[in-house]
Design an enzyme around this catalytic site. Sequence first.
Site, PDB file in Angstrom:
ATOM      1  CG  ASP A   1     -16.456  18.176 -12.300  1.00  0.00           C
ATOM      2  OD1 ASP A   1     -16.131  18.297 -13.497  1.00  0.00           O
ATOM      3  OD2 ASP A   1     -17.527  18.628 -11.839  1.00  0.00           O
ATOM      4  CG  ASP A   2     -14.623  16.400 -17.164  1.00  0.00           C
ATOM      5  OD1 ASP A   2     -13.656  17.025 -16.667  1.00  0.00           O
ATOM      6  OD2 ASP A   2     -15.089  16.667 -18.285  1.00  0.00           O
TER       7      ASP A   2
ATOM      8  CG  ASP B   1     -10.924  26.973 -23.098  1.00  0.00           C
ATOM      9  OD1 ASP B   1     -11.628  27.980 -23.283  1.00  0.00           O
ATOM     10  OD2 ASP B   1     -11.308  25.816 -23.386  1.00  0.00           O
TER      11      ASP B   1
END
Length: 521
Positions: free
Chosen positions: A285-286, A364
Site C-alpha cells: 500500500d506504499d 522476504d
Amino acid sequence: MVRKKGSLILCGAFLFVAWNALLLLYLWGRPPIGRLGEGGGAEPGGKEEWSGGRGKGGQGNLAGEVIRLAEEVEIQLETQKKLLKQIESHRAVWARHKDVGKREIDDTKEVKQEIVHYPLKHPFPLKDNVNDRAKTEIQHTQKPDHTVAPQFNLEQHQAIEEKKEENNKLETSVAPPGVVIPILVIACDRVTVKRSLDRLIQYRPSPEQHPIVVSQDCGHTETARVIGSYGDQVTHIRQPDLSDIRVRPEHRKFQGYYKIARHYRWALNQVFNTFSHSTVVIVEDDLEVAPDFFEYFRALYPILRSDPTLWCVSAWNDNGRDALVDPSKPELLYRTDFFPGLGWMLLKEMWDELEPKWPSAFWDDWMRQPEQRKDRSCIRPEISRTITFGRKGVSLGQFFDQYLRYIKLNTEFVPFTEQDLSYLLKEKYDEKFIKEVYSAPLVKIEDLQHGSSLRGPGPYRVQYSSRDSFKVFARNLGVMDDLKSGVPRTGYRGVVSFLYRGRRVFLAPPEGWTQYDISWS
C-alpha cells in the site's frame, strides 16, 4: 517399402500374363465358333470374321473378347510399369527433400508454406520443374501408395512445430488476451493507500484483464473507508485473524513482521485458491507504479511461464537511484539472483511450492535463502516501475532515507509487448552476459573516480574477491553493500551492473565464478 510393393506388382503382372497366354493358346486350338456350314462344322472362311463383333443370332465371340481383354491388360501393365518407374524416381526425390528438410528445419516459414500448398494429397515439397512435371504425371495416372509419404509429412511437420515452438514461441512476448493478471494490494493502516490505488486504476488498461484485489489486515477503519470508496473498481477483502501471534520474548519487537507473513499467506491463498487465478502481481500500500507497469508484467508473463530457471518478475531495481541508472535506456531488463520484491509477479505453481513451508516472519529474507531460491532468478528493470513512499512502517524507515527515497521511477512508456524479450531466457542471456562482463577492461576504483585515463562510456570491470572487498568497493561506488545468503542486491552470477559517473560498470567476482558463499551474509 515402394521397392517391395513394386516387386509384388511385377510378379502379379507376370502371372496374369502367363495365365492369359495359356488361355489364348487353349482357345486358339479349339474349332472356331462361327456360322454353321452345310457340313455341320464351322466355316472358317465364311463371311463371319473373327472380330469383336456379334455373330449371327447375337452370340458373343469369346475369342475376340479374350483378345480384347488381353490387349487391355497389356495396356494396363504398360501403365503400371511407367507408374512404378515414376514412383522409384519420386522416392529418390523424397529422400533428398527429407535430408534438405532436416538441414533447413529452422526455415519454418518456407516449409510451412509448402505444407499448406501440398497437404495430404501431395505430402512432399515440389521445388523444381522436374518435380512439377512428376506431380502432373502422378495426377493423371493411377494413385500411388501414399502410406510412406504421409508418415514423412507428419513427422516433418511435428519436428518443425516443435522446433518453432522452442525457438519462436516468445517472439511476440505478450500474454494471450485471455490471461488474467490480477494485482494484489497488501494493505493495513495507511490511508495513503489511495495514492497507490489511484495510479493503478489510472494506468490499468483493462479491469477484466487486471482486476485489483485489496487485502487489508489490521482492521483500521479509516483505511477500510478509503478502500471502500473505490466501489466495484477494486475487490476489498479483510484478513479475518487479527490476533497477536505468540513469539519468543526476544522477538516481541518483531510482532509486525509475523503479522505481515501471516497476512501474505492468507491473501495469496485467497487469490490462488478462492479466486482461482493462475498468477498475481503483488504490491504493497506504499508503492506508486509507473505508466508502463501493466505493460511490463504482461510482456514478461510468457518469459516467466516458459523458463523454469525463473521464479519471479520484479518491477524494482535495488540500485535504481537516479545517478546509477541509464535514463536513455528505460527498456533495459536484466536477470538477477537477488529477490527484489516491491512489485513482483508470482505463478500459482510457485505458490504451491512455497505455501506449505511459508515462514512465520521475515518472509522476504526467507525467499532469498538458497533452499527456496534453488538457483532460480528474477527479472528486474534498469529503471524501476515502482517507488515506495512509505517511510513509516514495521522496518522503521530502514534504508529509506539513505536509498529508497532516491529510487528513480520510470516515466517513459515502453511498449514491451511489441518487443522480442526471449533474450532473457537463460540459455541466451548467460552467454552474452558473461562475454560482455569479462571482456570489459579491468580497472581500479581510482581510475573510475578520477576518470582521466578512461576513454568512452564503458563498460568497465571492477573485481572483488572477498566479502570485505565487495563491501568496500560497493560503498565507494555508491551501490548497496549488503548481501542476503551471500547474494548482493541486483547481482547475477555475482555481478552487479550500474552506472558510475555516466560509465557502465560491472562489479564482478573473478572469471570462473561458480556459486554464492552464504557465509558472506
